[in-house]
Design an enzyme around this catalytic site. Structure first.
Site, PDB file in Angstrom:
ATOM      1  N   GLU A 107       0.852  -1.237  -0.115  1.00  0.00           N
ATOM      2  CA  GLU A 107       0.076  -0.050  -0.099  1.00  0.00           C
ATOM      3  C   GLU A 107       0.969   1.370  -0.008  1.00  0.00           C
ATOM      4  O   GLU A 107       1.750   1.319   0.850  1.00  0.00           O
ATOM      5  CB  GLU A 107      -0.951  -0.031   1.267  1.00  0.00           C
ATOM      6  CG  GLU A 107      -1.998   1.323   1.324  1.00  0.00           C
ATOM      7  CD  GLU A 107      -2.949   1.327   2.242  1.00  0.00           C
ATOM      8  OE1 GLU A 107      -2.710   0.387   3.206  1.00  0.00           O
ATOM      9  OE2 GLU A 107      -3.368   2.428   2.283  1.00  0.00           O
ATOM     10  N   ARG A 162       5.306 -12.896   9.514  1.00  0.00           N
ATOM     11  CA  ARG A 162       5.992 -11.404   9.342  1.00  0.00           C
ATOM     12  C   ARG A 162       7.156 -11.649   9.945  1.00  0.00           C
ATOM     13  O   ARG A 162       7.654 -12.263  10.858  1.00  0.00           O
ATOM     14  CB  ARG A 162       5.344 -10.615  10.209  1.00  0.00           C
ATOM     15  CG  ARG A 162       3.912 -10.086   9.971  1.00  0.00           C
ATOM     16  CD  ARG A 162       3.271  -9.094  10.534  1.00  0.00           C
ATOM     17  NE  ARG A 162       3.569  -7.593  10.486  1.00  0.00           N
ATOM     18  CZ  ARG A 162       3.007  -7.103   9.386  1.00  0.00           C
ATOM     19  NH1 ARG A 162       2.047  -7.510   8.918  1.00  0.00           N
ATOM     20  NH2 ARG A 162       3.242  -5.895   9.002  1.00  0.00           N
ATOM     21  N   LYS A 206       4.116   0.793   9.666  1.00  0.00           N
ATOM     22  CA  LYS A 206       4.350   1.891   8.979  1.00  0.00           C
ATOM     23  C   LYS A 206       3.852   3.258   9.771  1.00  0.00           C
ATOM     24  O   LYS A 206       4.372   4.368   9.694  1.00  0.00           O
ATOM     25  CB  LYS A 206       3.727   1.841   7.575  1.00  0.00           C
ATOM     26  CG  LYS A 206       4.566   1.242   6.582  1.00  0.00           C
ATOM     27  CD  LYS A 206       4.075   1.291   5.230  1.00  0.00           C
ATOM     28  CE  LYS A 206       2.981   0.167   4.935  1.00  0.00           C
ATOM     29  NZ  LYS A 206       2.615   0.092   3.638  1.00  0.00           N
TER      30      LYS A 206
HETATM   31  P1  ATP Z   1       2.850  -2.426   8.201  1.00  0.00           P
HETATM   32  O1  ATP Z   1       2.231  -3.245   9.204  1.00  0.00           O
HETATM   33  O2  ATP Z   1       4.259  -2.314   8.479  1.00  0.00           O
HETATM   34  O3  ATP Z   1       2.055  -1.035   7.978  1.00  0.00           O
HETATM   35  P2  ATP Z   1       1.531  -3.618   5.913  1.00  0.00           P
HETATM   36  O4  ATP Z   1       1.450  -4.824   5.893  1.00  0.00           O
HETATM   37  O5  ATP Z   1       0.316  -2.678   6.150  1.00  0.00           O
HETATM   38  O6  ATP Z   1       2.786  -3.052   6.886  1.00  0.00           O
HETATM   39  P3  ATP Z   1       1.826  -3.432   3.176  1.00  0.00           P
HETATM   40  O7  ATP Z   1       2.117  -2.197   2.413  1.00  0.00           O
HETATM   41  O8  ATP Z   1       0.067  -3.562   2.955  1.00  0.00           O
HETATM   42  O9  ATP Z   1       1.873  -3.029   4.628  1.00  0.00           O
HETATM   43  O10 ATP Z   1       2.579  -4.560   2.836  1.00  0.00           O
HETATM   44  C1  ATP Z   1       2.792  -5.038   1.519  1.00  0.00           C
HETATM   45  C2  ATP Z   1       3.004  -6.509   1.635  1.00  0.00           C
HETATM   46  O11 ATP Z   1       4.256  -6.809   2.484  1.00  0.00           O
HETATM   47  C3  ATP Z   1       1.969  -7.477   2.173  1.00  0.00           C
HETATM   48  O12 ATP Z   1       1.852  -8.554   1.676  1.00  0.00           O
HETATM   49  C4  ATP Z   1       2.513  -7.559   3.639  1.00  0.00           C
HETATM   50  O13 ATP Z   1       2.017  -8.702   4.219  1.00  0.00           O
HETATM   51  C5  ATP Z   1       4.063  -7.578   3.601  1.00  0.00           C
HETATM   52  N1  ATP Z   1       4.609  -7.160   4.911  1.00  0.00           N
HETATM   53  C6  ATP Z   1       4.436  -6.196   5.483  1.00  0.00           C
HETATM   54  N2  ATP Z   1       5.100  -6.088   6.766  1.00  0.00           N
HETATM   55  C7  ATP Z   1       5.932  -7.353   6.616  1.00  0.00           C
HETATM   56  C8  ATP Z   1       6.834  -7.971   7.510  1.00  0.00           C
HETATM   57  N3  ATP Z   1       7.299  -7.429   8.778  1.00  0.00           N
HETATM   58  N4  ATP Z   1       7.147  -9.123   7.325  1.00  0.00           N
HETATM   59  C9  ATP Z   1       7.068  -9.863   6.143  1.00  0.00           C
HETATM   60  N5  ATP Z   1       6.003  -9.465   5.181  1.00  0.00           N
HETATM   61  C10 ATP Z   1       5.702  -8.202   5.517  1.00  0.00           C
HETATM   62 MG    MG Z   2      -1.535  -3.532   4.516  1.00  0.00          MG
END
Ligand code: ATP
Ligand code: MG
Length: 560
Positions: free
Chosen positions: A41, A267, A277
């Site tokens: 995102e 994760r 984020k």
């Molecule tokens: P955050 O919780 O840090 O804001 P998010 O999951 O909302 O991260 P996205 O932009 O939706 O952020 O993530 C893009 C992809 O990266 C998704 O498929 C998510 O599952 C993966 N992802 C995000 N954080 C991690 C992590 N710590 N380890 C592995 N994969 C991750």
């Molecule tokens: Mg997300």
């Protein structure tokens, strides 16, 4: 830009996802095709956690000769912007991965998503609901109690179609209505209790402008986008496990030609850092760091600026592996991968971080020895650098002690030490200013020790130095971990209370002349100090700025 990754290491132990894909390929599912996607995102910069997902998605495609798309999951325009879009693209490329011509946005599918919603309404499987968010929460029930149906649940199809069209045309204010899937208010899985699939938001969108004032929800959008792109394996993190029934339900109702399989993995969490984020944005907004690219940030742009190599990050992701159970990885593992890569690839140089002048009283003022030192002790291919040796030099203040602690092998009053790649010197006299501070050392130089041992005695210590008049002044930014608590999130109080106040110290240092023309993002080892990298943005010829990437040894491990 870094070299693109074209193969993945065959030594990687097979993870549970690849086992599953092996079975799918063997059984001919999806005609043996493997197609993944990385779906960020654009509401912030990517962090090291995302690197795990990038390596897994793009790495899986490479391994199976398949494809991996980059898809912006952009359904939340109020939090998203183009700066984030651009930074995310740059980070994925920098890590060495290539989406070729497959850059997509969920917003590319807004028309299609709208049509699908109309299909659901026509099937009697979606309805327009007027409950406020607060009311909807009360109606939803709890883990132990079933939910109650919305008073609008039995609205006629004709009324739903009419209201949904009017939601789209902008007739209603934000929040006045939602479109909800009609699934099961008594489901033990709360995600299936008539989830909202569209909401009204009069909000400009970075891709679609003002075309839309209704936006689809993530769960609804994600599965349809995957299906439209022909994704075979939709890899996501464990918190989406409970959403999988909704993913499958949506696709089952719509009968799209492809039904991807959602597979969840753990994760990545790392100690001594925060990785959401929301928190990273807070650090930026509250100016607790210098923006998203601050070299202390766990963002990929921050790590790049700090001097991390893409290979170190990829190796780390490979080392931590892919599993189904959440765990906390030691940041020391990441730093180990970094040191391993830099040890092999970074040329050596000398830089005096806390300069102390040394005058060699018996070395002729007119003399200069031009010394040739290898750039790398184990890689002769890197060649040599020239360093002029002169009567006046600088050494590091920390390499001199008048009253040496036990085991001190560097320079002491009356003691001898070898200057790296040059002569043995002996400290004869300490010169002070009127307040008693040491300003310079007067030393003698054993002129018979260039490239030779001292006669009749052993000199163990070796220290680095630079020639006084020819050294180049550089700024050195000594970075340390941003948090001094191993679990900044879990500790008492706010995570911001655990910020390491000494995580940045700026030094005026003196570097050997061979570094004078270092380009931006030039990585090297300052001997006996650590690995450094010229700052991508601030370092200029004539005004070089080096960032400490990582020390030679793990000083944190020693403290614990
Ligand atoms: P955050 O919780 O840090 O804001 P998010 O999951 O909302 O991260 P996205 O932009 O939706 O952020 O993530 C893009 C992809 O990266 C998704 O498929 C998510 O599952 C993966 N992802 C995000 N954080 C991690 C992590 N710590 N380890 C592995 N994969 C991750
Ligand atoms: Mg997300």
């Amino acid at each position: 830009m870094s070299e693109p990754v074209s193969t993945i290491s065959s030594s990687t132990p097979i993870n549970f996802i690849h086992q599953l894909i092996n079975d799918d390929v063997a059984s001919g599912k999806n005609q043996g095709r493997v197609h993944t996607r990385f779906p960020p995102e654009p509401n912030g910069y990517l962090h090291i956690g995302h690197a795990k997902s990038i390596c897994l998605n793009f790495g899986t495609a490479l391994k199976y000769n398949g494809l991996c798309n980059l898809r912006f999951d952009d359904t939340n325009p109020e939090k998203e912007n183009l700066e984030y879009v651009e930074s995310i693209k740059a980070s994925v490329k920098w890590l060495g991965f290539d989406w070729q011509d497959r850059l997509f946005y969920a917003s590319d599918y807004f028309d299609k998503l709208y049509e699908c919603a109309v299909t659901l309404i026509k099937q009697g499987k979606a309805y327009v609901c007027s409950l406020t968010p607060e009311q909807a929460r009360l109606y939803r029930g709890t883990l132990t109690e079933p939910g109650q149906p919305s008073p609008d649940r039995e609205r006629t199809i004709a009324d739903n179609l009419d209201l949904f069209a009017r939601m789209k045309s902008g007739e209603f204010a934000d929040g006045a209505y939602t479109l909800r899937a009609k699934i099961d208010m008594a489901s033990p899985n709360i995600n299936l209790r008539d989830p909202v699939i569209y909401r009204i938001r009069h909000q400009h969108h970075h891709q679609t402008g003002d075309k839309w004032c209704i936006y689809p929800m993530y769960d609804y959008t994600h599965c349809i986008s995957d299906a439209l792109e022909g994704i075979t394996h939709s890899l996501c993190t464990l918190e989406f496990e409970d959403h999988r029934p909704l993913y499958d339900w949506t696709l089952d109702q719509l009968g799209l030609p492809c039904h991807p399989q959602q597979i969840e993995f753990a994760r990545l969490n790392i100690n001594y850092t925060v990785m959401s984020k929301r928190k990273l944005k807070q650090l930026v907004d509250e100016k607790l760091v210098n923006g998203w690219t601050d070299p202390r940030m766990p963002t990929l742009e921050g790590m790049r600026r700090r001097g991390y190599t893409p290979a170190a990050i990829r190796n780390f992701c490979e080392m931590v592996g892919v599993t189904k159970s959440n765990s906390l990885v030691e940041v020391g593992q990441l730093e180990y991968c970094l040191r391993e890569d830099l040890d092999a690839t970074a040329p050596r140089a000398m830089c005096v971080l806390r300069p102390l002048k040394v005058v060699l009283t018996n070395y002729p003022a007119a003399q200069t020895d031009v010394l040739h030192l290898s750039r790398h002790p184990k890689d002769a291919g890197m060649g040599e650098r020239e360093i002029p040796f002169t009567r006046e030099l600088y050494i590091d203040r920390n390499d001199f002690e008048e009253v040496p602690p036990p085991g001190f092998k560097r320079l002491t009053t009356g003691g001898e030490v070898r200057l790296r790649g040059a002569y043995i010197i002996k400290c004869e006299q300490v010169i002070r200013d009127s307040s008693g501070n040491i300003t310079e050392l007067h030393c003698s130089c054993d002129m018979n020790t260039l490239g030779k041992n001292a006669e009749g005695r052993k000199v163990k210590g070796v220290i680095h130095w630079v020639p006084a008049q020819l050294a180049i002044p550089v700024e050195v930014r000594m970075y340390d971990r941003l948090f001094d608590h191993p679990a900044p999130d879990a500790a008492e109080g706010d995570y911001r209370d655990n910020i390491n106040r000494n995580s940045l110290v700026v030094l005026k240092a003196l570097a050997e002349p061979s570094l004078a023309n270092s380009p931006a993002e030039f990585r090297c080892q300052f001997e006996r100090e650590g690995y450094f990298c010229t700052d991508r943005f601030d370092s200029k010829p004539g005004a070089l700025v080096f960032n400490l990437t990582i020390g030679l040894k793990d000083t944190w491990a020693r403290q614990q």
